[in-house]
Design a protein around this motif. Structure first.
Motif, PDB file in Angstrom:
ATOM      1  N   VAL A  47      60.986  -0.233 -38.300  1.00 12.39           N
ATOM      2  CA  VAL A  47      61.008  -1.223 -36.989  1.00 12.39           C
ATOM      3  C   VAL A  47      60.075  -0.610 -35.714  1.00 12.39           C
ATOM      4  O   VAL A  47      60.261   0.914 -36.181  1.00 12.39           O
ATOM      5  CB  VAL A  47      62.241  -1.123 -36.740  1.00 12.39           C
ATOM      6  CG1 VAL A  47      61.900  -1.902 -34.908  1.00 12.39           C
ATOM      7  CG2 VAL A  47      63.685  -1.719 -36.907  1.00 12.39           C
ATOM      8  N   ALA A  48      58.675  -0.783 -35.736  1.00  5.49           N
ATOM      9  CA  ALA A  48      58.121  -0.028 -35.228  1.00  5.49           C
ATOM     10  C   ALA A  48      57.340   1.109 -35.922  1.00  5.49           C
ATOM     11  O   ALA A  48      57.188   2.219 -34.923  1.00  5.49           O
ATOM     12  CB  ALA A  48      58.128  -0.158 -34.087  1.00  5.49           C
ATOM     13  N   GLY A  49      57.550   1.474 -37.578  1.00  2.53           N
ATOM     14  CA  GLY A  49      56.826   1.857 -38.224  1.00  2.53           C
ATOM     15  C   GLY A  49      57.683   2.942 -38.457  1.00  2.53           C
ATOM     16  O   GLY A  49      57.443   4.443 -39.129  1.00  2.53           O
ATOM     17  N   VAL A  50      59.070   3.030 -37.756  1.00  5.15           N
ATOM     18  CA  VAL A  50      60.659   4.042 -38.284  1.00  5.15           C
ATOM     19  C   VAL A  50      61.426   3.811 -38.579  1.00  5.15           C
ATOM     20  O   VAL A  50      62.464   2.313 -38.844  1.00  5.15           O
ATOM     21  CB  VAL A  50      60.587   4.131 -36.831  1.00  5.15           C
ATOM     22  CG1 VAL A  50      62.236   5.136 -36.963  1.00  5.15           C
ATOM     23  CG2 VAL A  50      60.051   5.091 -35.648  1.00  5.15           C
ATOM     24  N   VAL A  51      61.903   3.813 -40.153  1.00  2.00           N
ATOM     25  CA  VAL A  51      62.948   3.510 -41.395  1.00  2.00           C
ATOM     26  C   VAL A  51      64.648   3.684 -40.692  1.00  2.00           C
ATOM     27  O   VAL A  51      64.656   4.912 -39.698  1.00  2.00           O
ATOM     28  CB  VAL A  51      62.282   4.119 -42.414  1.00  2.00           C
ATOM     29  CG1 VAL A  51      64.001   3.487 -43.261  1.00  2.00           C
ATOM     30  CG2 VAL A  51      60.810   3.778 -42.660  1.00  2.00           C
ATOM     31  N   LEU A  52      64.562   2.461 -40.603  1.00  3.56           N
ATOM     32  CA  LEU A  52      66.675   2.362 -39.989  1.00  3.56           C
ATOM     33  C   LEU A  52      67.499   2.564 -40.869  1.00  3.56           C
ATOM     34  O   LEU A  52      67.555   1.473 -42.213  1.00  3.56           O
ATOM     35  CB  LEU A  52      66.356   1.582 -38.800  1.00  3.56           C
ATOM     36  CG  LEU A  52      65.249   1.628 -37.785  1.00  3.56           C
ATOM     37  CD1 LEU A  52      66.250   0.653 -36.863  1.00  3.56           C
ATOM     38  CD2 LEU A  52      65.859   3.396 -37.132  1.00  3.56           C
ATOM     39  N   ILE A  58      73.399  -0.181 -37.026  1.00  2.00           N
ATOM     40  CA  ILE A  58      74.949  -0.144 -36.707  1.00  2.00           C
ATOM     41  C   ILE A  58      74.842   0.279 -35.126  1.00  2.00           C
ATOM     42  O   ILE A  58      75.650  -0.157 -34.521  1.00  2.00           O
ATOM     43  CB  ILE A  58      75.350   0.310 -37.419  1.00  2.00           C
ATOM     44  CG1 ILE A  58      75.695  -0.875 -38.502  1.00  2.00           C
ATOM     45  CG2 ILE A  58      77.370   0.989 -36.397  1.00  2.00           C
ATOM     46  CD1 ILE A  58      76.820   0.469 -40.047  1.00  2.00           C
ATOM     47  N   CYS A  59      74.341   1.833 -35.386  1.00  8.28           N
ATOM     48  CA  CYS A  59      74.889   2.364 -33.641  1.00  8.28           C
ATOM     49  C   CYS A  59      73.662   1.354 -32.880  1.00  8.28           C
ATOM     50  O   CYS A  59      73.925   1.827 -31.295  1.00  8.28           O
ATOM     51  CB  CYS A  59      74.184   3.808 -34.153  1.00  8.28           C
ATOM     52  SG  CYS A  59      75.556   4.810 -35.273  1.00  8.28           S
ATOM     53  N   ALA A  60      72.619   1.290 -33.380  1.00 12.91           N
ATOM     54  CA  ALA A  60      71.770   0.999 -32.104  1.00 12.91           C
ATOM     55  C   ALA A  60      72.148  -0.422 -31.402  1.00 12.91           C
ATOM     56  O   ALA A  60      72.160  -0.813 -30.347  1.00 12.91           O
ATOM     57  CB  ALA A  60      70.155  -0.075 -33.050  1.00 12.91           C
ATOM     58  N   ALA A  66      76.840  -1.521 -25.390  1.00 13.23           N
ATOM     59  CA  ALA A  66      77.275  -0.845 -24.699  1.00 13.23           C
ATOM     60  C   ALA A  66      76.322  -1.108 -23.188  1.00 13.23           C
ATOM     61  O   ALA A  66      76.247  -0.884 -21.486  1.00 13.23           O
ATOM     62  CB  ALA A  66      77.034   0.326 -24.650  1.00 13.23           C
ATOM     63  N   ALA A  67      74.743  -0.470 -23.024  1.00 15.22           N
ATOM     64  CA  ALA A  67      73.636  -1.176 -22.241  1.00 15.22           C
ATOM     65  C   ALA A  67      74.203  -2.318 -21.345  1.00 15.22           C
ATOM     66  O   ALA A  67      74.516  -2.598 -20.577  1.00 15.22           O
ATOM     67  CB  ALA A  67      72.950  -1.081 -22.419  1.00 15.22           C
ATOM     68  N   ALA A  68      74.459  -3.513 -22.704  1.00 12.48           N
ATOM     69  CA  ALA A  68      74.312  -5.024 -21.543  1.00 12.48           C
ATOM     70  C   ALA A  68      75.812  -4.976 -20.768  1.00 12.48           C
ATOM     71  O   ALA A  68      76.375  -5.317 -20.117  1.00 12.48           O
ATOM     72  CB  ALA A  68      74.598  -5.679 -22.616  1.00 12.48           C
ATOM     73  N   TRP A  69      76.971  -4.151 -21.047  1.00 14.65           N
ATOM     74  CA  TRP A  69      78.022  -4.834 -21.059  1.00 14.65           C
ATOM     75  C   TRP A  69      78.227  -3.586 -18.980  1.00 14.65           C
ATOM     76  O   TRP A  69      78.610  -3.533 -18.426  1.00 14.65           O
ATOM     77  CB  TRP A  69      78.447  -3.760 -21.703  1.00 14.65           C
ATOM     78  CG  TRP A  69      80.493  -3.895 -21.213  1.00 14.65           C
ATOM     79  CD1 TRP A  69      80.865  -4.592 -21.053  1.00 14.65           C
ATOM     80  CD2 TRP A  69      81.519  -2.639 -20.061  1.00 14.65           C
ATOM     81  NE1 TRP A  69      82.844  -4.981 -20.289  1.00 14.65           N
ATOM     82  CE2 TRP A  69      82.277  -3.215 -19.879  1.00 14.65           C
ATOM     83  CE3 TRP A  69      80.735  -1.890 -20.431  1.00 14.65           C
ATOM     84  CZ2 TRP A  69      83.246  -2.100 -19.450  1.00 14.65           C
ATOM     85  CZ3 TRP A  69      81.677  -1.418 -19.000  1.00 14.65           C
ATOM     86  CH2 TRP A  69      82.435  -1.001 -19.195  1.00 14.65           C
ATOM     87  N   LEU A 181      71.724   9.975 -28.021  1.00 13.42           N
ATOM     88  CA  LEU A 181      70.807  11.087 -28.907  1.00 13.42           C
ATOM     89  C   LEU A 181      71.787  12.195 -28.595  1.00 13.42           C
ATOM     90  O   LEU A 181      71.190  12.945 -30.162  1.00 13.42           O
ATOM     91  CB  LEU A 181      69.457  10.759 -27.700  1.00 13.42           C
ATOM     92  CG  LEU A 181      68.707   9.927 -28.526  1.00 13.42           C
ATOM     93  CD1 LEU A 181      67.447  10.106 -26.915  1.00 13.42           C
ATOM     94  CD2 LEU A 181      67.920   9.756 -29.116  1.00 13.42           C
ATOM     95  N   ILE A 182      71.950  12.300 -28.313  1.00  8.37           N
ATOM     96  CA  ILE A 182      73.228  14.030 -28.314  1.00  8.37           C
ATOM     97  C   ILE A 182      73.932  14.121 -29.569  1.00  8.37           C
ATOM     98  O   ILE A 182      74.177  14.825 -29.961  1.00  8.37           O
ATOM     99  CB  ILE A 182      74.459  13.958 -27.388  1.00  8.37           C
ATOM    100  CG1 ILE A 182      74.832  12.624 -26.882  1.00  8.37           C
ATOM    101  CG2 ILE A 182      73.383  13.810 -26.034  1.00  8.37           C
ATOM    102  CD1 ILE A 182      76.008  12.884 -25.477  1.00  8.37           C
ATOM    103  N   ALA A 183      74.221  12.642 -29.791  1.00  8.30           N
ATOM    104  CA  ALA A 183      75.247  12.742 -31.397  1.00  8.30           C
ATOM    105  C   ALA A 183      73.750  12.325 -32.464  1.00  8.30           C
ATOM    106  O   ALA A 183      74.796  12.562 -33.571  1.00  8.30           O
ATOM    107  CB  ALA A 183      76.160  11.542 -31.158  1.00  8.30           C
ATOM    108  N   ALA A 184      72.512  12.392 -32.295  1.00 14.43           N
ATOM    109  CA  ALA A 184      71.714  12.114 -33.286  1.00 14.43           C
ATOM    110  C   ALA A 184      72.173  12.802 -34.483  1.00 14.43           C
ATOM    111  O   ALA A 184      71.187  12.881 -35.710  1.00 14.43           O
ATOM    112  CB  ALA A 184      70.464  11.855 -32.751  1.00 14.43           C
TER     113      ALA A 184
END
Length: 396
Positions: A47-52, A58-60, A66-69, A181-184
C-alpha cells in the motif's frame, strides 16, 4: 496407457542444482516474502509503496474500526473519552496479533520466544491499567475525562466545526494510530524472520542480554506506575471519605491542600505519567534486540563511540510521539489543577514535573499558600519564617 506413468515420473525429476537450492537456509526480506509461507491465512500486500505483512493488515483494520467507533460514539453520547476506554485494550490486541499469528497459521511450535515475552508484559500492563481505570468509573456510561470540556471551551476550538475537526483528526484518529505505534516494536520483531527451506521453518534471532535489560526496565516502570496509581487512589478515596477508606493521619496536610504531595508524589508531580512514557520506551528496546543475531552484535551496541544508527529504527516512532503527547498534555492538565488549588503553584516550584527527583531544598509547601525559601503560609493565611532568628545586637 503405458506412457502416462513414465511421463509423470520424468516430470517429477528436478535438476540437482535446484534440489540443492531448496535444501539451503536463507534470510528473507519481509518486503518481498511472507515470514511464514507454509500455511498463511493472508498474503503480503503493498500500500503506497509500503509492504504490509498479514498481521499488519489485521492491525490496520482494528485501528480503522477503533477510530470509527470513537468518532460515532462521541456523536451519539456527546462525550469524548471513548479512546480512553481503549487505551489499555487495543495495544494488547495489536501485540497478540503479531505474537499469535504464526501460531494460528502453523501451530504452537511457531511461537517465538521474544514475541511471547513482549505479549506477556503488555498483557500485565493492560490488565492493571484496565483495573485502575474501571475502579475509577472510567467504563461507566456518560463518564469522560474532565479535560475534554475544558479544552472544548478554548477560543480556537469553541466553534462546533472546529471542535468536530479536532474530534476527527486528534481524538478519534491520531490517538488510535498512536496506540498502534507504541505497540509497533512487535511488528519489527515479527519481520526479523529467517525461513529454512525445504522445511519452511520460521526462526528469529534468539533472546539476548538486551532483552533482559528491556524486561527489567519494563517491569520496574510497571511497578512504579502501579504504586503511584495506588497512592493516588488511596488518597482520593480517603479524601472524599469513601466507605472503607478512613482518613490517614500522615496525609492531613495534603487533605487541606486538596492534592497529594507525599510518597512518590514528593519526588514527582506526575510519577505515573513518567512511568507510562518510560515503560513504552523500554518496550522499544526489544526491537533493537531483535536486530542482533549474536552476542557479539549485542556487545557492539555498547562500544564507544556509540553508533546511534544501531539503536534507532522506525518502530521508535510510537514511543517518541507518546513522549511528545505528554509534554503537551501535562502543562494543560496542571493549568486546570493550578486554578483549582491555591497552593499548587508552590508545589510546582518545589517538585519535579515528571522525572522523580529530590524536592527543592529550603522550600516547604503550606496547606493553602505559596512556598518560598525559608517561608511558609499556614492554613489560616499567616506567614511564618522557618529560619532561625539571629539574636539582636545590644545597642551601646
Amino acid at each position: 496407457r503405458d506412457s502416462r506413468p513414465r511421463a509423470r515420473a520424468s516430470s517429477s525429476r528436478l535438476p540437482s542444482a535446484r534440489c540443492a537450492a531448496l535444501r539451503c537456509s536463507r534470510s528473507i526480506d519481509p518486503s518481498t516474502s511472507t515470514p511464514s509461507p507454509r500455511a498463511m491465512l493472508l498474503q503480503n500486500a503493498t500500500v503506497a509503496g509500503v509492504v504490509l505483512t498479514p498481521p499488519d493488515q489485521i492491525c490496520a483494520v482494528v485501528v480503522l474500526a477503533a477510530a470509527a467507533w470513537c468518532l460515532l460514539a462521541s456523536w451519539v453520547t456527546k462525550t469524548h473519552s471513548h479512546v480512553d476506554r481503549l487505551w489499555s485494550i487495543t495495544p494488547v490486541v495489536y501485540v497478540l496479533v503479531y505474537a499469535l499469528y504464526d501460531v494460528v497459521a502453523n501451530g504452537a511450535k511457531a511461537l517465538d520466544a521474544r514475541l511471547a515475552l513482549m505479549a506477556t508484559l503488555v498483557l500485565l500492563w493492560g490488565a492493571r491499567l484496565s483495573y485502575n481505570f474501571a475502579r475509577k468509573g472510567g467504563y461507566s456510561a456518560g463518564e469522560q475525562d474532565y479535560r475534554w470540556p475544558v479544552l472544548q471551551k478554548l477560543p480556537v476550538l469553541r466553534h462546533p466545526i472546529a471542535w468536530q475537526l479536532f474530534n476527527l483528526s486528534f481524538i478519534a484518529s491520531y490517538q488510535n494510530v498512536l496506540l498502534f505505534l507504541i505497540a509497533a516494536p512487535t511488528s519489527y520483531v515479527y519481520r526479523a524472520a529467517t525461513v529454512t527451506l525445504p522445511s519452511r521453518r520460521v526462526t528469529r534471532p534468539p533472546l539476548n542480554a538486551l532483552d533482559l535489560i528491556a524486561t527489567c526496565l519494563f517491569q520496574s516502570f510497571w511497578i512504579l506506575e502501579s504504586v503511584a496509581d495506588q497512592q493516588q487512589w488511596e488518597f482520593q478515596q480517603s479524601k472524599h471519605r469513601a466507605r472503607g477508606h478512613p482518613r490517614i493521619a500522615a496525609l492531613e496536610e495534603d487533605y487541606r491542600r486538596g492534592f497529594l504531595t507525599s510518597g512518590l508524589f514528593r519526588l514527582s508531580r506526575h510519577p505515573n505519567f513518567f512511568a507510562e512514557q518510560a515503560l513504552w520506551c523500554s518496550f522499544y528496546l526489544f526491537s533493537v534486540a531483535a536486530s542482533c543475531q549474536s552476542p557479539t552484535e549485542v556487545a557492539a551496541l555498547f562500544r564507544t563511540p556509540v553508533d546511534w544508527r544501531a539503536w534507532v529504527n522506525w518502530s521508535a516512532t510510537g514511543a517518541a510521539l507518546l513522549v511528545a503527547l505528554f509534554q503537551g498534555s501535562t502543562p494543560f492538565t496542571e493549568s486546570i489543577t493550578r486554578g483549582k488549588y491555591a497552593s499548587y503553584a508552590a508545589y510546582q516550584k518545589t517538585t519535579s514535573r515528571l522525572v522523580p527527583w529530590f524536592p527543592a531544598r529550603g522550600k516547604q509547601i503550606s496547606s493553602t499558600g505559596a512556598a518560598a525559601t525559608g517561608t511558609v503560609i499556614t492554613a489560616t493565611g499567616e506567614r511564618k519564617s522557618t529560619r532561625a532568628r539571629k539574636p539582636r545586637k545590644l545597642e551601646d
